[in-house]
Design a protein around this motif. Structure first.
Motif, PDB file in Angstrom:
ATOM      1  N   HIS A  91      51.399  16.269 -18.610  1.00 44.40           N
ATOM      2  CA  HIS A  91      52.658  15.991 -17.914  1.00 44.40           C
ATOM      3  C   HIS A  91      53.269  17.345 -17.538  1.00 44.40           C
ATOM      4  O   HIS A  91      53.379  18.243 -18.380  1.00 44.40           O
ATOM      5  N   THR A  92      53.666  17.500 -16.274  1.00 49.06           N
ATOM      6  CA  THR A  92      54.032  18.825 -15.748  1.00 49.06           C
ATOM      7  C   THR A  92      55.487  18.898 -15.275  1.00 49.06           C
ATOM      8  O   THR A  92      55.827  19.759 -14.471  1.00 49.06           O
ATOM      9  N   HIS A  93      56.354  18.048 -15.769  1.00 53.75           N
ATOM     10  CA  HIS A  93      57.731  18.027 -15.278  1.00 53.75           C
ATOM     11  C   HIS A  93      58.496  19.310 -15.609  1.00 53.75           C
ATOM     12  O   HIS A  93      59.477  19.637 -14.939  1.00 53.75           O
ATOM     13  N   GLU A 138      54.584  32.587 -11.653  1.00 49.39           N
ATOM     14  CA  GLU A 138      54.684  31.999 -10.311  1.00 49.39           C
ATOM     15  C   GLU A 138      53.567  30.991 -10.069  1.00 49.39           C
ATOM     16  O   GLU A 138      53.780  29.923  -9.495  1.00 49.39           O
ATOM     17  N   THR A 139      52.368  31.352 -10.539  1.00 51.52           N
ATOM     18  CA  THR A 139      51.222  30.458 -10.368  1.00 51.52           C
ATOM     19  C   THR A 139      51.413  29.178 -11.172  1.00 51.52           C
ATOM     20  O   THR A 139      51.141  28.075 -10.681  1.00 51.52           O
ATOM     21  N   ALA A 140      51.888  29.307 -12.409  1.00 52.26           N
ATOM     22  CA  ALA A 140      52.095  28.133 -13.256  1.00 52.26           C
ATOM     23  C   ALA A 140      53.116  27.178 -12.657  1.00 52.26           C
ATOM     24  O   ALA A 140      53.017  25.959 -12.817  1.00 52.26           O
ATOM     25  N   ALA A 141      54.116  27.715 -11.965  1.00 53.28           N
ATOM     26  CA  ALA A 141      55.172  26.884 -11.380  1.00 53.28           C
ATOM     27  C   ALA A 141      54.782  26.274 -10.042  1.00 53.28           C
ATOM     28  O   ALA A 141      55.510  25.437  -9.503  1.00 53.28           O
ATOM     29  N   SER A 142      53.623  26.665  -9.504  1.00 48.27           N
ATOM     30  CA  SER A 142      53.245  26.212  -8.162  1.00 48.27           C
ATOM     31  C   SER A 142      52.816  24.743  -8.165  1.00 48.27           C
ATOM     32  O   SER A 142      52.251  24.236  -9.142  1.00 48.27           O
ATOM     33  N   ALA A 143      53.063  24.070  -7.060  1.00 52.96           N
ATOM     34  CA  ALA A 143      52.693  22.665  -6.928  1.00 52.96           C
ATOM     35  C   ALA A 143      51.184  22.479  -6.989  1.00 52.96           C
ATOM     36  O   ALA A 143      50.687  21.497  -7.563  1.00 52.96           O
ATOM     37  N   LYS A 191      50.006  22.487 -10.599  1.00 53.40           N
ATOM     38  CA  LYS A 191      50.388  21.238 -11.266  1.00 53.40           C
ATOM     39  C   LYS A 191      49.492  20.081 -10.844  1.00 53.40           C
ATOM     40  O   LYS A 191      49.148  19.212 -11.655  1.00 53.40           O
ATOM     41  N   GLN A 192      49.074  20.065  -9.585  1.00 55.90           N
ATOM     42  CA  GLN A 192      48.173  19.017  -9.119  1.00 55.90           C
ATOM     43  C   GLN A 192      46.824  19.099  -9.824  1.00 55.90           C
ATOM     44  O   GLN A 192      46.248  18.071 -10.212  1.00 55.90           O
TER      45      GLN A 192
END
Length: 649
Positions: free
Chosen positions: A633-635, A615-620, A623-624
């Motif tokens: 690159h975090t797409h 969940e943390t890895a997928a958070s905006a 990624k910022q």
């Protein structure tokens, strides 16, 4: 100047060294005392037995809210034959802690009475004498022994002392320790803060570390200013300590066998050298001495050696001087993730990372160098390898002394595999919201990570293994090496991989083809790492062979270590990620954008800590932070990009 080396002629085992030390300093007749207010005495040690002056409570007190009665008036009451009690005659209302009225000896709880007209109450059950009453002296009786001599006063003790009417207490004076940092190469932290150290200079930290450790076990330290490598100056500093009536002296540095190690010379000239050299690692060069019947220690200069020497020899003596037993760490059974060789005849203190994987706590060794302070700051525990053992077998249980609570170990996510800077960011980002979860990563390369998964010693592995046949990442290797383990592949980042070069690229390197130039020194990654596989693939594409590259055989285990090697001037180029080059303000030539994934067994994918990680890895917000590092690159970050079937796929 005398350049004679101090050869270790009669090294002792740790047990022998302790026995010699304790025999020489077995009694301390000069233990001085002082009297302190009790409220200031927590952490101090009682100088004499402590007897209570008051009883506690010093009156019969109600233990419940309700009514105070003489128990005999309640006898015979039951549901079929209740009793009515008259206020002022049969009972009085009372609150918890209040003095019991005269001629009462029990309390009926407020919820067990029925109030009637005119204040009468009805009860349906009797009470026995002293029920719900704290009798005078129930806790403490005046004149009884509260604490013996040499008792360490705790916050709990404080409560008992005050309740017993003790407001001042004689305690042992703190053990006074004089610390002398030595070494011409040392720079004080205040100076280093104003001007960065020059090559060859070292920021002096040991005195501050040992001062904190000594104070934690009852010492009171004075730190002498840095002393140059000069026997006369060091001797003068020791004499200063003895004249000021310190209980103990620690000379930091200069305890080894080098030509400018003066610790042994100073101690032997002023007193007696009891031990020079102990068969333990780290900490071998330690000196134990006696000057004017006071213990003098020569502490090794490497930080881990200094700490181990303190904990194994100095700390037990400080406790002993206070009449206390040395405090022992909690021990648990752990399973090493690989075979660990050790030198026969030397007791080793191996620093390890720990985490609970399945039903076992697994132990991954950290770097063993005596100069690596991070091998202690990152350690969860220490495994002591006895001097009669040549190492530890893989997956055989051994005892580890814990440096962190068991609960912390049980909430640790164990990641083994390829190194990437975003793992450190992810570990910190998890802690923002979930401070009970720790992500612990060990860097052994992508293939090492897959092998760790195969052996069941980690929760997940970081990997970026290129398949030269189709330019895909990781799937081919998972199918080949983890065919019986169902896994999910979660993308962490895509990252720019390339040549890390000194600032301004002084040798004008343009690409991998320049690595075969005779004037270019290369630093490589370890075999089995994804970066190494990428390099070998590109060399094959370009018709180059490893023997053409000067330094191909020189290896580092992380991207940051490659970057530091280039920054130091030891190498002109290394293959690594852009973020590492940017962090140290180095030049970078892109070679490829590669896929860095987390390989997670299905059996662990739904564990609460792993769900939190994903969940943390997928958070905006994560990624910022990653994007700010540069070269990432975090797409697809946080997305499940592939799943295996296991059982042969």
């Amino acid at each position: 100047m005398n350049h004679t080396r101090n050869v270790y002629l009669k090294m002792k085992t740790l047990k022998e060294a302790r026995n010699i030390l304790f025999e020489r300093f077995h009694s301390f007749e000069k233990q001085k005392t002082e009297t302190l207010p009790v409220i200031k005495a927590v952490g101090r040690v009682t100088a004499e037995p402590v007897f209570s002056k008051l009883s506690s409570p010093n009156f019969h007190a109600a233990a419940m809210d309700g009514i105070a009665v003489d128990a005999t008036v309640t006898f015979g009451a039951n549901e079929s034959s209740p009793k009515t009690l008259i206020p002022g005659k049969d009972f009085n209302y009372i609150n918890t802690g209040q003095v019991m009225p005269e001629n009462t000896n029990a309390v009926i709880m407020i919820e067990n009475i029925q109030v009637q007209d005119q204040g009468h109450v009805i009860i349906e059950a009797p009470v026995f004498p002293w029920q719900n009453v704290r009798k005078m002296g129930e806790d403490i009786v005046a004149t009884e022994l509260l604490f013996p001599r040499h008792h360490k006063i705790t916050p709990y003790s404080l409560g008992a002392l005050l309740a017993a009417g003790i407001f001042e207490i004689p305690v042992l004076e703190k053990i006074k320790i004089f610390i002398i940092p030595t070494g011409s190469e040392l720079v004080d932290p205040e100076s280093a803060a104003k001007k960065p150290p020059l090559p060859g200079q070292v920021i002096e930290s040991n005195s501050f570390v040992l001062e904190s450790l000594a104070e934690a076990c009852g010492g009171e330290c004075v730190r002498h200013e840095k002393v140059m490598d000069d026997a006369v100056r060091i001797s003068d500093a020791v004499r200063e300590a003895l004249a000021a009536d310190f209980d103990m002296v620690m000379i930091l540095g200069g305890s080894s066998a080098g030509s400018e190690d003066y610790g042994k010379i100073v101690v032997s000239q002023l007193g007696d050298v009891l031990v020079h050299g102990v068969t333990m690692m780290p900490g071998k060069p330690v000196i134990l001495g006696a000057i004017e019947n006071k213990p003098v220690f020569g502490i090794p200069g490497y930080p881990v050696s200094a700490i181990i020497a303190f904990e194994q020899l100095v700390r037990p003596l400080i406790f002993r001087m206070q009449g206390l037993m040395d405090e022992q760490r909690t021990r648990v059974s752990v399973f090493p993730t690989r075979k660990i060789p050790s030198k026969l005849g030397t007791e080793e203190f191996l620093r390890v990372k720990l985490g609970k994987v399945g039903e076992r706590i697994v132990a991954t060794p950290l770097p063993r160098g005596a100069g690596s302070i991070t091998s202690l700051t990152e350690a969860d525990g220490i495994i002591r390898i006895p001097n009669h053992v040549e190492g530890l077998a893989e997956n055989s249980p051994v005892a580890a002394e814990l440096l962190r609570p068991v609960s912390s170990i049980e909430n640790t996510i164990v990641c083994v595999g390829s190194h990437d800077n975003t793992l450190d960011v992810l570990a910190d980002h998890i802690r923002i919201q979930y401070d009970h979860i720790t992500l612990s990563s060990s860097h052994v390369g992508s293939m090492g990570g897959l092998m760790a998964l195969k052996k069941g010693v980690c929760h997940l592995a970081g990997a970026h293994l290129l398949d030269p046949e189709n330019d895909s990442y990781n799937i081919f290797y998972i199918q080949k090496y983890l065919s019986d383990i169902p896994v999910v592949l979660v993308n962490l980042v895509f990252r720019d991989q390339g040549l890390i070069l000194p600032k301004n690229n002084p040798k004008k390197i343009k690409g991998i083809e320049d690595l075969k130039r005779k004037d270019v020194q290369f630093i490589n990654r370890q075999g089995g790492s994804g970066t190494r596989i990428l390099l070998d693939y590109r060399l094959k594409q370009m018709g180059m062979v490893p023997d053409e590259i000067k330094g191909y055989e020189n290896e580092e285990f992380t991207h940051m270590s490659v970057a530091v090697t280039v920054l130091s001037g030891a190498a002109d180029a290394g293959l690594g990620i852009y973020a590492a080059a940017k962090a140290l303000d180095l030049d970078f030539i892109p070679v490829v954008t590669e896929q860095y994934d987390l390989v997670i067994p299905e059996a662990f994918a739904d564990l609460p800590p792993i769900r939190i990680l994903l969940e943390t890895a997928a958070s905006a917000s994560f990624k910022q932070r990653v994007a700010a590092l540069g070269g990432y690159h975090t797409h697809l970050t946080g997305e499940r990009v592939w799943r295996s079937g296991g059982a042969g796929q």
